[in-house]
Design a protein around this motif. Structure first.
Motif, mmCIF file in Angstrom:
data_model
loop_
_atom_site.group_PDB
_atom_site.id
_atom_site.type_symbol
_atom_site.label_atom_id
_atom_site.label_comp_id
_atom_site.label_asym_id
_atom_site.label_seq_id
_atom_site.Cartn_x
_atom_site.Cartn_y
_atom_site.Cartn_z
ATOM 1 N N GLY A 24 0.867 -1.175 -0.086
ATOM 2 C CA GLY A 24 -0.112 -0.130 0.061
ATOM 3 C C GLY A 24 0.811 1.335 -0.123
ATOM 4 O O GLY A 24 2.005 1.511 0.075
ATOM 5 N N VAL A 25 0.060 2.386 0.121
ATOM 6 C CA VAL A 25 0.510 3.785 0.077
ATOM 7 C C VAL A 25 -0.400 4.577 0.874
ATOM 8 O O VAL A 25 -1.610 4.315 1.067
ATOM 9 C CB VAL A 25 0.663 4.111 -1.403
ATOM 10 C CG1 VAL A 25 -0.562 4.296 -2.207
ATOM 11 C CG2 VAL A 25 1.342 5.263 -1.507
ATOM 12 N N ASN A 26 0.264 5.469 1.387
ATOM 13 C CA ASN A 26 -0.237 6.777 2.085
ATOM 14 C C ASN A 26 -0.449 7.818 1.166
ATOM 15 O O ASN A 26 0.334 8.210 0.510
ATOM 16 C CB ASN A 26 0.298 7.274 3.224
ATOM 17 C CG ASN A 26 -0.183 8.421 3.891
ATOM 18 O OD1 ASN A 26 -1.328 8.423 4.505
ATOM 19 N ND2 ASN A 26 0.789 9.477 3.982
ATOM 20 N N VAL A 65 -3.643 -1.284 -1.242
ATOM 21 C CA VAL A 65 -4.069 -0.528 0.241
ATOM 22 C C VAL A 65 -3.822 0.869 0.158
ATOM 23 O O VAL A 65 -2.935 1.167 -0.324
ATOM 24 C CB VAL A 65 -3.501 -1.448 1.308
ATOM 25 C CG1 VAL A 65 -3.889 -0.561 2.835
ATOM 26 C CG2 VAL A 65 -3.704 -2.766 1.306
ATOM 27 N N PHE A 66 -4.864 1.674 0.462
ATOM 28 C CA PHE A 66 -4.487 3.078 0.383
ATOM 29 C C PHE A 66 -4.952 3.670 1.862
ATOM 30 O O PHE A 66 -6.023 3.274 2.299
ATOM 31 C CB PHE A 66 -5.499 3.715 -0.644
ATOM 32 C CG PHE A 66 -5.168 3.244 -1.889
ATOM 33 C CD1 PHE A 66 -4.410 3.961 -2.668
ATOM 34 C CD2 PHE A 66 -5.870 2.399 -2.725
ATOM 35 C CE1 PHE A 66 -3.958 3.939 -4.003
ATOM 36 C CE2 PHE A 66 -5.678 2.056 -4.054
ATOM 37 C CZ PHE A 66 -4.510 2.600 -4.659
ATOM 38 N N ARG A 67 -4.098 4.389 2.335
ATOM 39 C CA ARG A 67 -4.418 5.025 3.748
ATOM 40 C C ARG A 67 -4.949 6.615 3.344
ATOM 41 O O ARG A 67 -3.968 7.090 2.770
ATOM 42 C CB ARG A 67 -3.242 5.016 4.644
ATOM 43 C CG ARG A 67 -3.277 5.679 6.085
ATOM 44 C CD ARG A 67 -2.189 5.284 6.921
ATOM 45 N NE ARG A 67 -2.136 6.638 7.787
ATOM 46 C CZ ARG A 67 -1.236 7.689 7.856
ATOM 47 N NH1 ARG A 67 -0.850 7.750 6.783
ATOM 48 N NH2 ARG A 67 -1.602 8.345 8.611
ATOM 49 N N ALA A 98 -11.388 3.934 -4.571
ATOM 50 C CA ALA A 98 -10.604 2.612 -4.603
ATOM 51 C C ALA A 98 -11.189 1.135 -4.591
ATOM 52 O O ALA A 98 -10.670 0.284 -5.126
ATOM 53 C CB ALA A 98 -9.444 2.964 -3.298
ATOM 54 N N THR A 99 -12.027 1.463 -3.624
ATOM 55 C CA THR A 99 -12.638 -0.084 -3.318
ATOM 56 C C THR A 99 -13.242 -0.693 -4.617
ATOM 57 O O THR A 99 -13.481 -2.006 -4.829
ATOM 58 C CB THR A 99 -13.832 0.027 -2.327
ATOM 59 O OG1 THR A 99 -14.805 0.839 -2.532
ATOM 60 C CG2 THR A 99 -13.139 0.384 -0.973
ATOM 61 N N SER A 100 -13.859 0.265 -5.485
ATOM 62 C CA SER A 100 -14.195 -0.444 -6.699
ATOM 63 C C SER A 100 -13.165 -0.984 -7.605
ATOM 64 O O SER A 100 -13.697 -1.977 -8.611
ATOM 65 C CB SER A 100 -14.906 0.708 -7.657
ATOM 66 O OG SER A 100 -14.136 1.792 -8.080
ATOM 67 N N VAL A 105 -9.233 0.391 1.668
ATOM 68 C CA VAL A 105 -9.087 1.703 2.290
ATOM 69 C C VAL A 105 -8.942 1.689 3.639
ATOM 70 O O VAL A 105 -9.811 1.460 4.459
ATOM 71 C CB VAL A 105 -10.089 2.784 1.651
ATOM 72 C CG1 VAL A 105 -9.831 4.178 2.409
ATOM 73 C CG2 VAL A 105 -9.958 2.722 0.244
ATOM 74 N N ILE A 106 -7.797 2.377 4.201
ATOM 75 C CA ILE A 106 -7.822 2.620 5.865
ATOM 76 C C ILE A 106 -7.965 4.182 5.990
ATOM 77 O O ILE A 106 -7.147 5.059 5.459
ATOM 78 C CB ILE A 106 -6.482 2.209 6.203
ATOM 79 C CG1 ILE A 106 -6.144 0.870 6.006
ATOM 80 C CG2 ILE A 106 -6.191 2.739 7.778
ATOM 81 C CD1 ILE A 106 -4.745 0.217 6.300
#
Length: 114
Positions: A24-26, A65-67, A98-100, A105-106
């Motif tokens: 992931g990435v922030n 994963v995206f924060r 993102a979820t699509s 997602v955090i």
């Protein structure tokens, strides 16, 4: 005997690992607004959320994963009041982008311990 144990340990610790299931990435932006009593946050002026282009870029490079850090004051002007409908919708849309794509997602209410 010790030498044989070291050889066995080295051989197992150097084996290739499976890829991580989450990478992931922030994506910063929603947390940078500095709350002041006389002003409200304005999207695109003093804070932003990740754009569809940013999400597509990182997803194309294997990120899943995206924060998303954000300030709670953006969503709720005063404690105990209802959420600001437009801002909640804006954050939900960003999450949906993102979820699509099947990403996680955090959400991080990031208020610097205030």
């Amino acid at each position: 005997m010790i030498a044989a144990a070291l050889v066995a340990l080295t051989a197992t610790s150097c084996a290739p690992a499976d890829p991580l299931p989450y990478t992931g990435v922030n994506i910063a932006g929603g947390e940078f607004y500095e709350p002041r009593p006389d002003t409200r946050p304005k999207h695109g002026t003093n804070f932003v959320y990740p754009s569809e282009q940013e999400i597509a870029y990182f997803a194309s490079r294997g990120m899943n994963v995206f924060r998303y850090p954000f300030r709670w004051e953006t969503l709720q002007a005063k404690l105990g009041e209802p959420l600001v409908v437009e801002e909640a919708a804006r954050l939900k849309e960003c999450v949906s982008l993102a979820t699509s794509r099947g990403c996680v997602v955090i959400l991080d209410p990031h208020n610097y311990a205030r």
